[in-house]
Design a protein around this motif. Sequence first.
Motif, PDB file in Angstrom:
ATOM      1  N   ALA A 104      42.418  59.752  50.644  1.00  0.00           N
ATOM      2  CA  ALA A 104      40.978  59.950  50.818  1.00  0.00           C
ATOM      3  C   ALA A 104      40.421  61.054  49.917  1.00  0.00           C
ATOM      4  CB  ALA A 104      40.663  60.258  52.284  1.00  0.00           C
ATOM      5  N   ASN A 105      41.130  62.155  49.804  1.00  0.00           N
ATOM      6  CA  ASN A 105      40.616  63.247  48.973  1.00  0.00           C
ATOM      7  C   ASN A 105      40.574  62.849  47.509  1.00  0.00           C
ATOM      8  OD1 ASN A 105      39.855  66.210  48.654  1.00  0.00           O
ATOM      9  ND2 ASN A 105      41.578  66.033  47.265  1.00  0.00           N
ATOM     10  N   ALA A 106      41.606  62.115  47.060  1.00  0.00           N
ATOM     11  CA  ALA A 106      41.639  61.680  45.662  1.00  0.00           C
ATOM     12  C   ALA A 106      40.439  60.794  45.336  1.00  0.00           C
ATOM     13  CB  ALA A 106      42.937  60.932  45.383  1.00  0.00           C
ATOM     14  N   VAL A 107      40.146  59.834  46.211  1.00  0.00           N
ATOM     15  CA  VAL A 107      39.017  58.927  45.980  1.00  0.00           C
ATOM     16  C   VAL A 107      37.702  59.694  46.056  1.00  0.00           C
ATOM     17  CG1 VAL A 107      37.848  56.830  46.733  1.00  0.00           C
ATOM     18  CG2 VAL A 107      40.335  56.989  46.897  1.00  0.00           C
ATOM     19  N   ALA A 108      37.606  60.619  47.005  1.00  0.00           N
ATOM     20  CA  ALA A 108      36.384  61.397  47.155  1.00  0.00           C
ATOM     21  C   ALA A 108      36.099  62.238  45.916  1.00  0.00           C
ATOM     22  CB  ALA A 108      36.481  62.298  48.390  1.00  0.00           C
ATOM     23  N   GLU A 109      37.138  62.865  45.379  1.00  0.00           N
ATOM     24  CA  GLU A 109      36.940  63.673  44.172  1.00  0.00           C
ATOM     25  C   GLU A 109      36.494  62.803  42.996  1.00  0.00           C
ATOM     26  OE1 GLU A 109      40.203  66.204  43.190  1.00  0.00           O
ATOM     27  OE2 GLU A 109      40.120  67.316  45.084  1.00  0.00           O
ATOM     28  N   LEU A 110      37.041  61.592  42.914  1.00  0.00           N
ATOM     29  CA  LEU A 110      36.617  60.697  41.846  1.00  0.00           C
ATOM     30  C   LEU A 110      35.154  60.298  42.022  1.00  0.00           C
ATOM     31  CD1 LEU A 110      37.236  59.002  39.347  1.00  0.00           C
ATOM     32  CD2 LEU A 110      37.914  57.149  40.878  1.00  0.00           C
ATOM     33  N   GLY A 140      28.587  54.163  54.565  1.00  0.00           N
ATOM     34  CA  GLY A 140      29.854  54.102  55.285  1.00  0.00           C
ATOM     35  C   GLY A 140      30.351  55.506  55.584  1.00  0.00           C
ATOM     36  N   PHE A 141      31.182  55.632  56.627  1.00  0.00           N
ATOM     37  CA  PHE A 141      31.622  56.968  57.023  1.00  0.00           C
ATOM     38  C   PHE A 141      33.071  56.965  57.479  1.00  0.00           C
ATOM     39  CE2 PHE A 141      31.299  60.889  59.794  1.00  0.00           C
ATOM     40  CZ  PHE A 141      31.116  61.750  58.736  1.00  0.00           C
ATOM     41  N   GLY A 142      33.950  56.480  56.586  1.00  0.00           N
ATOM     42  CA  GLY A 142      35.383  56.527  56.856  1.00  0.00           C
ATOM     43  C   GLY A 142      35.998  57.792  56.300  1.00  0.00           C
ATOM     44  N   TYR A 143      37.312  57.762  56.092  1.00  0.00           N
ATOM     45  CA  TYR A 143      38.034  58.943  55.625  1.00  0.00           C
ATOM     46  C   TYR A 143      37.514  59.449  54.286  1.00  0.00           C
ATOM     47  CZ  TYR A 143      41.649  58.121  59.195  1.00  0.00           C
ATOM     48  OH  TYR A 143      42.322  57.958  60.379  1.00  0.00           O
ATOM     49  N   VAL A 144      37.286  58.534  53.338  1.00  0.00           N
ATOM     50  CA  VAL A 144      36.834  58.953  52.013  1.00  0.00           C
ATOM     51  C   VAL A 144      35.448  59.573  52.088  1.00  0.00           C
ATOM     52  CG1 VAL A 144      36.255  58.207  49.680  1.00  0.00           C
ATOM     53  CG2 VAL A 144      38.244  57.235  50.834  1.00  0.00           C
ATOM     54  N   ALA A 145      34.543  58.908  52.785  1.00  0.00           N
ATOM     55  CA  ALA A 145      33.170  59.412  52.889  1.00  0.00           C
ATOM     56  C   ALA A 145      33.130  60.806  53.506  1.00  0.00           C
ATOM     57  CB  ALA A 145      32.324  58.448  53.709  1.00  0.00           C
ATOM     58  N   VAL A 191      23.853  57.338  45.702  1.00  0.00           N
ATOM     59  CA  VAL A 191      24.461  56.607  46.817  1.00  0.00           C
ATOM     60  C   VAL A 191      25.930  56.385  46.493  1.00  0.00           C
ATOM     61  CG1 VAL A 191      24.520  54.462  48.134  1.00  0.00           C
ATOM     62  CG2 VAL A 191      22.320  55.428  47.455  1.00  0.00           C
ATOM     63  N   SER A 192      26.795  56.739  47.425  1.00  0.00           N
ATOM     64  CA  SER A 192      28.238  56.545  47.255  1.00  0.00           C
ATOM     65  C   SER A 192      28.716  55.550  48.303  1.00  0.00           C
ATOM     66  CB  SER A 192      28.967  57.885  47.408  1.00  0.00           C
ATOM     67  OG  SER A 192      30.314  57.774  47.011  1.00  0.00           O
ATOM     68  N   ILE A 193      29.336  54.465  47.845  1.00  0.00           N
ATOM     69  CA  ILE A 193      29.700  53.349  48.725  1.00  0.00           C
ATOM     70  C   ILE A 193      31.131  53.504  49.235  1.00  0.00           C
ATOM     71  CG2 ILE A 193      29.947  50.844  48.880  1.00  0.00           C
ATOM     72  CD1 ILE A 193      27.936  50.649  46.552  1.00  0.00           C
ATOM     73  N   HIS A 194      31.284  53.384  50.561  1.00  0.00           N
ATOM     74  CA  HIS A 194      32.596  53.566  51.189  1.00  0.00           C
ATOM     75  C   HIS A 194      32.773  52.606  52.360  1.00  0.00           C
ATOM     76  CE1 HIS A 194      33.085  57.091  48.710  1.00  0.00           C
ATOM     77  NE2 HIS A 194      31.899  57.502  49.107  1.00  0.00           N
ATOM     78  N   VAL A 195      32.724  51.305  52.054  1.00  0.00           N
ATOM     79  CA  VAL A 195      32.941  50.285  53.083  1.00  0.00           C
ATOM     80  C   VAL A 195      33.994  49.299  52.586  1.00  0.00           C
ATOM     81  CG1 VAL A 195      30.659  50.454  54.150  1.00  0.00           C
ATOM     82  CG2 VAL A 195      30.980  48.936  52.179  1.00  0.00           C
TER      83      VAL A 195
END
Length: 306
Positions: A104-110, A140-145, A191-195
């Motif tokens: 999740a942190n890796a994707v979030a940083e990207l 969306g509001f999962g781990y990455v978001a 907007v950042s998509i996380h679904v």
Amino acid sequence: MRKVLIATEKPFAPVAVKKISKIFEKAGYELQLLERYTEKQELLDAVADVEAAIIRSDKFDEEVLNAGKKLKIVVRAGAGYDNVDLDAATANNIVVMNTPGQNANAVAELAIGLAIMGLREMYSGKPGGEMRGRTLGLHGFGYVARNVFRIARAMGMKVIVYTRYSKGAAAAIGLKVAKSLEDLYEKSDIVSIHVPARGEHIRSVSAEVLSHLKDGSILVNTARKEVINEPDLVKCMEEKPGIKYMSDLTPDSEAEFEEKFPGRFFFTPKKAGAQTAEANLNAGLAAAQQIVDFFEKGDNTHQVNK
């Protein structure tokens, strides 16, 4: 002795394989490796005699799952699992799991990095903008978001979210919840998509939603390309010449983007969200431990099929 297969067309880092091996060695399991394979038959042969498998983006379709006569569990080292035929797995009494949160942190940083790249005009030398003070909308509001929220808040951004299933969790940490997806897109500068790419989310980023984007806003997609209605996005970007699209997924309409929107998009050559040494290690170790816990304790906490 139980046999476990690591089938990775894109292998884990050597340090990850070494630590995964230790987990299985301690449990008394035999580990088999199939790395950088180029033919499907290699995978079909490898699954024939194992009870468990760890995969990354490798395709476990009906043919592969049927070939795994002894398979009891397949763990996708990562969050997304659209590369596994869940119906075929269920029909074969195979449990499928993912490893949520490990990358999740890796994707979030990207995601944050792509947003910055878009704001800074692709580092072209043109005057750009800053993240601080802008409104970031989380689709969306999962781990990455949640990790994107953590980083964005530290950068001085205003963050809002649209989620159907985690409104209480979002509100509990101080996030303003948009009343609708349209409301989120209308109020956001980025907007950042996380679904996930399933059910109601397939092509959910459609004309109905995109029409609410402000001209000059940035759409970041580190989820799956299937959540985007590409013809609708192309039309939106034609009508609003300030919108940029940043993604670690190459869309099917890449040629059209190149022709019509130079300087307004960026796509990584391959899906890159989880491509860090840390995420690679974390997801691999989590997958190995989940297999051991499944066999030794009956733990199926992260099962994604029924």
